[in-house]
Design an enzyme around this catalytic site. Structure first.
Site, PDB file in Angstrom:
ATOM      1  N   THR A   1       1.874   1.308  10.766  1.00  0.00           N
ATOM      2  CA  THR A   1       2.763   2.478  10.730  1.00  0.00           C
ATOM      3  C   THR A   1       4.210   2.018  10.755  1.00  0.00           C
ATOM      4  O   THR A   1       4.510   0.860  10.470  1.00  0.00           O
ATOM      5  CB  THR A   1       2.412   3.464  11.871  1.00  0.00           C
ATOM      6  OG1 THR A   1       3.117   4.685  11.669  1.00  0.00           O
ATOM      7  CG2 THR A   1       2.773   2.911  13.242  1.00  0.00           C
ATOM      8  N   ASN A   2       5.133   2.919  11.052  1.00  0.00           N
ATOM      9  CA  ASN A   2       6.560   2.592  11.066  1.00  0.00           C
ATOM     10  C   ASN A   2       7.225   3.297  12.242  1.00  0.00           C
ATOM     11  O   ASN A   2       6.571   3.991  13.015  1.00  0.00           O
ATOM     12  CB  ASN A   2       7.195   2.993   9.727  1.00  0.00           C
ATOM     13  CG  ASN A   2       7.010   4.468   9.445  1.00  0.00           C
ATOM     14  OD1 ASN A   2       7.516   5.328  10.168  1.00  0.00           O
ATOM     15  ND2 ASN A   2       6.238   4.786   8.405  1.00  0.00           N
ATOM     16  N   ARG A   3       8.534   3.136  12.361  1.00  0.00           N
ATOM     17  CA  ARG A   3       9.245   3.599  13.556  1.00  0.00           C
ATOM     18  C   ARG A   3       9.683   5.056  13.508  1.00  0.00           C
ATOM     19  O   ARG A   3      10.400   5.511  14.386  1.00  0.00           O
ATOM     20  CB  ARG A   3      10.487   2.739  13.798  1.00  0.00           C
ATOM     21  CG  ARG A   3      10.177   1.335  14.228  1.00  0.00           C
ATOM     22  CD  ARG A   3      11.464   0.612  14.610  1.00  0.00           C
ATOM     23  NE  ARG A   3      11.201  -0.790  14.903  1.00  0.00           N
ATOM     24  CZ  ARG A   3      10.707  -1.218  16.072  1.00  0.00           C
ATOM     25  NH1 ARG A   3      10.459  -0.360  17.043  1.00  0.00           N
ATOM     26  NH2 ARG A   3      10.489  -2.504  16.259  1.00  0.00           N
ATOM     27  N   SER A   4       9.302   5.784  12.488  1.00  0.00           N
ATOM     28  CA  SER A   4       9.785   7.168  12.397  1.00  0.00           C
ATOM     29  C   SER A   4       9.285   8.013  13.562  1.00  0.00           C
ATOM     30  O   SER A   4       8.094   8.018  13.871  1.00  0.00           O
ATOM     31  CB  SER A   4       9.325   7.794  11.082  1.00  0.00           C
ATOM     32  OG  SER A   4       9.718   9.141  11.049  1.00  0.00           O
TER      33      SER A   4
END
Ligand code: C5P
Length: 233
Positions: free
Chosen positions: A29-32
């Protein structure tokens, strides 16, 4: 008092970061955080819009006044967004969609071994935003559907952030692109944001650093303006 300039408009907002599963317990995933998308949905609803909010693993309270649909992966988001966009006057793709997913999903938890594990093969995810523009061109969405994308960019010694963003706007074919400079760490996870809204008609609106709510309000000002321009006289 807030303007009621979005009364009766159907606005579809995506937010958060998609999760791309490797096995039942692991994902990429990512940091959003989804906070910017939440702010856009909340402010749009407060200004009279009928908001559908597609949430991918957000780390923020749901926006008041929106119909919320939860998704996990990019492909789930694409399915929901493609269907929901048919009813929308405005689509705001604020989600950070994972560019790749693991090529192979293991239904059983991947075992720990003594040797280093294999390389994880990745497959490109569909570009949801570009797909919406294709659907609109093909007549599957109304021609008047206003499509807004987001872009986190860095500049270099040859091209500015805006140069790269203009190129992205053209590549993706959307109507508006909200550009964040991520050179200094950028908008992820925090409570403030700044940016420039580029229009496919050449317009450029700079939004000074402020709260994500303030940025949402300025972006929706631009969107409301475009809707007015499109409305029959
Ligand atoms: O190409 P890039 O990822 O920088 O574009 C960002 C914009 O495209 C965002 O609006 C994001 O929601 C959207 N996007 C998408 N599907 C992808 C990747 C990005 O809709 N697979």
């Amino acid at each position: 008092a807030l303007p009621a300039d979005l009364t009766g408009r159907r606005v579809l907002v995506t937010a958060g970061g998609t999760r791309e599963a490797l096995d039942p317990v692991r994902f990429l995933t990512n940091r959003s955080s989804g906070k910017q998308g939440v702010a856009i949905a909340r402010v749009a609803a407060a200004r009279g819009a009928e908001v559908t909010f597609v949430a991918a693993n957000i780390h923020a309270p749901d926006p008041a006044g929106s119909r919320v649909i939860r998704v996990e992966s990019a492909r789930q988001m694409q399915e929901v967004v493609t269907a929901e966009a048919k009813e929308a006057d405005v689509v705001v793709m604020a989600a950070a969609v994972s560019d790749f997913r693991p090529s192979n999903y293991s239904g059983a938890k991947i075992k720990k071994t003594d040797a280093d594990p294999d390389i994880v093969a990745l497959t490109k995810n569909p570009d949801i935003l570009a797909g919406l523009v294709r659907d609109r061109t093909a007549g599957a969405l109304r021609a008047s559907t206003l499509i807004t994308g987001f872009a986190a960019e860095t500049g270099d010694d040859k091209h500015t952030v805006i140069d790269y963003a203009r190129a992205k706007l053209e590549r993706k074919g959307c109507d508006l692109l909200l550009v964040n400079s991520v050179a200094a760490g950028g908008a992820f996870e925090g409570d403030t944001n700044a940016g420039v809204v580029l229009g496919s008609d050449g317009t450029e609106v700079t939004i000074a650093d402020g709260s994500k709510t303030a940025l949402a309000a300025r972006l929706l000002d631009v969107i409301a303006g475009k809707l007015r321009d499109r409305a029959p006289a």
